[in-house]
Motif scaffolding. Structure first.
Motif, short mmCIF file in Angstrom:
data_model
loop_
_atom_site.label_atom_id
_atom_site.label_comp_id
_atom_site.label_asym_id
_atom_site.label_seq_id
_atom_site.Cartn_x
_atom_site.Cartn_y
_atom_site.Cartn_z
N LEU A 1 0.82 -1.22 0.00
CA LEU A 1 0.00 0.00 0.00
C LEU A 1 0.85 1.27 0.00
CD1 LEU A 1 -2.96 -0.86 2.41
CD2 LEU A 1 -3.00 -0.65 -0.08
N VAL A 2 2.10 1.17 0.45
CA VAL A 2 2.98 2.35 0.45
C VAL A 2 3.29 2.80 -0.98
CG1 VAL A 2 5.24 3.25 1.11
CG2 VAL A 2 3.94 1.82 2.72
N PRO A 3 3.80 1.92 -1.87
CA PRO A 3 4.01 2.38 -3.25
C PRO A 3 2.73 2.75 -3.97
CG PRO A 3 4.45 0.02 -3.07
CD PRO A 3 4.32 0.55 -1.68
N VAL A 4 1.62 2.08 -3.66
CA VAL A 4 0.35 2.46 -4.27
C VAL A 4 -0.01 3.89 -3.86
CG1 VAL A 4 -2.12 1.99 -4.29
CG2 VAL A 4 -0.50 0.11 -4.51
N PHE A 5 0.16 4.21 -2.59
CA PHE A 5 -0.11 5.55 -2.10
C PHE A 5 0.76 6.60 -2.80
CE2 PHE A 5 1.35 8.83 0.95
CZ PHE A 5 0.17 9.56 1.06
N TRP B 1 -0.57 9.34 -5.48
CA TRP B 1 -0.36 10.75 -5.17
C TRP B 1 0.22 11.47 -6.38
CZ3 TRP B 1 2.73 12.57 -0.21
CH2 TRP B 1 2.65 13.96 -0.12
N ARG B 2 1.24 10.88 -6.99
CA ARG B 2 1.85 11.53 -8.15
C ARG B 2 0.87 11.64 -9.31
NH1 ARG B 2 7.87 10.80 -10.84
NH2 ARG B 2 7.35 11.64 -12.90
N ALA B 3 0.03 10.65 -9.48
CA ALA B 3 -0.91 10.65 -10.61
C ALA B 3 -2.27 11.23 -10.24
CB ALA B 3 -1.09 9.23 -11.13
N GLY B 4 -2.50 11.54 -8.97
CA GLY B 4 -3.79 12.08 -8.56
C GLY B 4 -4.91 11.07 -8.58
N PHE C 1 -6.85 4.69 -4.84
CA PHE C 1 -6.17 4.36 -3.59
C PHE C 1 -7.17 4.13 -2.46
CE2 PHE C 1 -4.29 5.85 0.44
CZ PHE C 1 -3.32 4.88 0.58
N ALA C 2 -8.18 4.97 -2.38
CA ALA C 2 -9.19 4.80 -1.33
C ALA C 2 -9.91 3.46 -1.46
CB ALA C 2 -10.19 5.95 -1.38
N MET C 3 -10.24 3.08 -2.68
CA MET C 3 -10.88 1.78 -2.90
C MET C 3 -9.97 0.64 -2.47
SD MET C 3 -13.94 2.32 -4.17
CE MET C 3 -14.39 0.84 -5.08
N ALA D 1 -1.28 7.50 -17.09
CA ALA D 1 -1.91 8.65 -16.44
C ALA D 1 -0.96 9.84 -16.40
CB ALA D 1 -2.33 8.28 -15.02
N GLU D 2 -1.52 11.04 -16.47
CA GLU D 2 -0.71 12.24 -16.33
C GLU D 2 -0.31 12.45 -14.88
OE1 GLU D 2 -3.05 15.43 -17.90
OE2 GLU D 2 -2.33 15.10 -19.95
N ASP D 3 0.80 13.15 -14.69
CA ASP D 3 1.25 13.48 -13.35
C ASP D 3 0.57 14.76 -12.87
OD1 ASP D 3 4.67 12.48 -14.00
OD2 ASP D 3 2.99 11.33 -13.18
N VAL D 4 0.24 14.80 -11.59
CA VAL D 4 -0.31 16.02 -11.00
C VAL D 4 0.58 16.55 -9.88
CG1 VAL D 4 -2.67 15.35 -11.55
CG2 VAL D 4 -1.71 14.74 -9.32
N PHE D 5 1.53 15.74 -9.42
CA PHE D 5 2.44 16.19 -8.36
C PHE D 5 3.81 15.57 -8.60
CE2 PHE D 5 4.56 15.78 -4.25
CZ PHE D 5 4.49 17.09 -3.79
#
Length: 497
Positions: free
Chosen positions: A241-245, A249-252, A257-259, A465-469
């Motif tokens: 779950l750490v790398p998924v988080f 986060w980077r992809a928004g 992630f919540a699911m 996916a595009e990056d948002v962060f």
């Protein structure tokens, strides 16, 4: 007047050859294929008929599992039951037959509810693994002497673990749609055959592989449910779950992630909550045992203790291991947000599980099973994979010969210095593979999976996916995945204007 539209990123057109053959892209795989008639395509083309890649890989994995059972034959016939040294000199030790009586299954005790004798009052395994053991006990005949029943118990567990092996092979082969043959790395891994029936780790490994398959199919809830079940069988899967988080986060992709978190928490609670409420003392035994356990075989903590001659208290090892894992998470965050292209999920998953293995208080030989499928997906290069496997096989032999040396009266086996060298080999082999994965992340043109223009074939909602962060150099236009002179050029990971 035509409206102006913002250009959107387009995925590259599908290549002419839909399946990547390692015998055409990997020199070691090509050389090894000469034993079977040469690279695919020279005389035969697999996949057009009944002999699909997934079926071939599943059959090979089952065959290797069977060879591993044959390797345990001296112990099955006599070495488990006639003294302790012989099972070490034959390198065929398994926890399974010993825990049949040692954890009360021979007497019909119910895990977590019935107290067992000895230093450990209750079964010290997670709940789903305890259920797996209980099912095998139900399949074990109640008549015959204890030796025959222990043999039957091991055989029942082996049959159930064989199912886990087939699930593992199919899931790994299907995770990367265009790279099913990477699953052969798992099926042919020598350490897999040697360690598959030492303990019950394959249950959690298979569930984790199934979870990654669900994520690759953009099913985060299914991923979470299977990951929660895997965590109910072994602790390490929750680390994914750490790398998924970080990547979400980077992809928004916060909804995905919540699911995943909801699915994991729900599945874990469904398995654990009934036992925790009805048998709280038995349920928490796994967590107490993990916390209070002394430093043990295979860990660099043991290496330090033996070299310095100073004992390391369990709470001290727990503290520093937690501190080191926090540093690892910080390093993964740096990679996730600063890499020129968003890292592939399995790359970060391999790194965090490898870090957990390296910093843990104990390294049992079967823990290599945790890493094998992740390594096959993160770094599908035969040369590097086999170098790492050679180190793990040397450690596998080293620990048994060391135990033979310490338990035999005539001191036959591997002395302490030799065992320390085996530990160093294990540590260096794992670190070597970690270094290559980090290099692939920082220089994505070196990543063989991305050389055809792919982004993250097992990334699911993250793929393309595009990056948002992003931070650092990732905020600038990313390099292409490969210095290709032909084929499509993609710019996944570029922040939107």
């Amino acid at each position: 007047m035509p409206s102006l539209q913002k250009p959107s990123l387009q995925k590259p057109s599908p290549p002419q050859d839909p399946v990547v053959s390692p015998t055409r892209t990997d020199e070691v795989a090509a050389a090894g294929s000469e034993l079977l008639g040469g690279p695919i395509g020279r005389r035969a083309l697999l996949g057009a008929g009944q002999l699909t890649p997934v079926r071939v890989i599943a059959l090979v994995a089952i065959g290797m599992f069977a060879l591993g059972m044959v390797q345990k034959l001296p112990c099955y016939n006599w070495a488990w039951f006639r003294g302790s040294t012989s099972q070490y000199t034959h390198a065929c030790y398994s926890d399974i037959p010993h825990l049949f009586s040692g954890r009360g299954f021979a007497e019909g005790l119910v895990p977590y509810f019935d107290r067992i004798g000895g230093d450990i009052p209750f079964l010290e395994y997670p709940v789903l693994t305890g259920l797996f053991m209980q099912v095998a006990a139900w399949l074990t005949p109640g008549d015959g002497d204890l030796t025959q029943r222990e043999q039957a118990f091991w055989m029942a567990n082996a049959g159930l673990l064989l199912v886990c092996t087939a699930v593992l092979a199919v899931c790994v082969a299907r995770t990367h749609r265009r790279r099913p043959w990477d699953g052969l790395l798992v099926a042919l891994a020598p350490a897999f055959a040697l360690t598959a029936t030492i303990n019950w780790d394959l249950l959690a490994v298979a569930l984790t592989a199934a979870a990654l398959l669900m994520w690759s199919r953009s099913r985060p809830l299914g991923f979470g449910v299977l990951l929660g079940l895997a965590t109910a069988a072994k602790f390490y899967p929750i680390l994914l779950l750490v790398p998924v988080f970080l990547l979400c986060w980077r992809a928004g992709k916060w909804r995905a992630f919540a699911m995943a978190v909801l699915g994991a928490a729900g599945a874990w609670l469904v398995v654990n909550l009934p036992v925790a409420l009805l048998a709280p003392e038995g349920w928490k035994q796994f967590y107490l045992f993990s916390t209070e356990r002394n430093i043990d075989f295979g860990s660099f903590w043991l290496l330090i203790s033996q070299i310095t001659g100073q004992s390391i208290r369990p709470e001290t090892a727990n503290y520093y291991a937690l501190f080191l894992m926090m540093l690892v998470v910080a390093g993964l965050a740096y990679l996730a947000f600063n890499a020129p292209r968003r890292p592939r999920l399995v790359q970060l998953a391999f790194l965090i599980v490898a870090a957990f293995v390296l910093t843990n208080k104990v390294y049992s030989p079967q823990y290599v099973l945790w890493l094998i499928p992740l390594a096959a997906l993160a770094r599908p290069r035969w040369r590097d994979f086999l170098i790492w496997q050679a180190c793990e096989v040397m450690y596998f032999l080293g620990i048994w010969l060391y135990l033979a040396y310490t338990t035999s009266g005539n001191k036959q086996g591997l002395p302490t210095d030799g065992y320390q060298f085996a530990i160093v080999l294990h540590l260096l082999g794992t670190l070597y593979l970690c270094a290559l994965v980090v290099r692939d992340i920082l220089a994505p043109d070196r990543d063989g999976v991305r050389r055809d223009g792919s982004d993250d074939p097992s990334g699911g909602v993250l793929d393309g996916a595009e990056d948002v962060f992003v931070l650092g150099r990732a905020a600038h236009p990313a390099r292409h995945a490969a210095p290709a002179v032909e084929g499509p050029r993609v710019d996944w990971g570029v922040p939107p204007a």
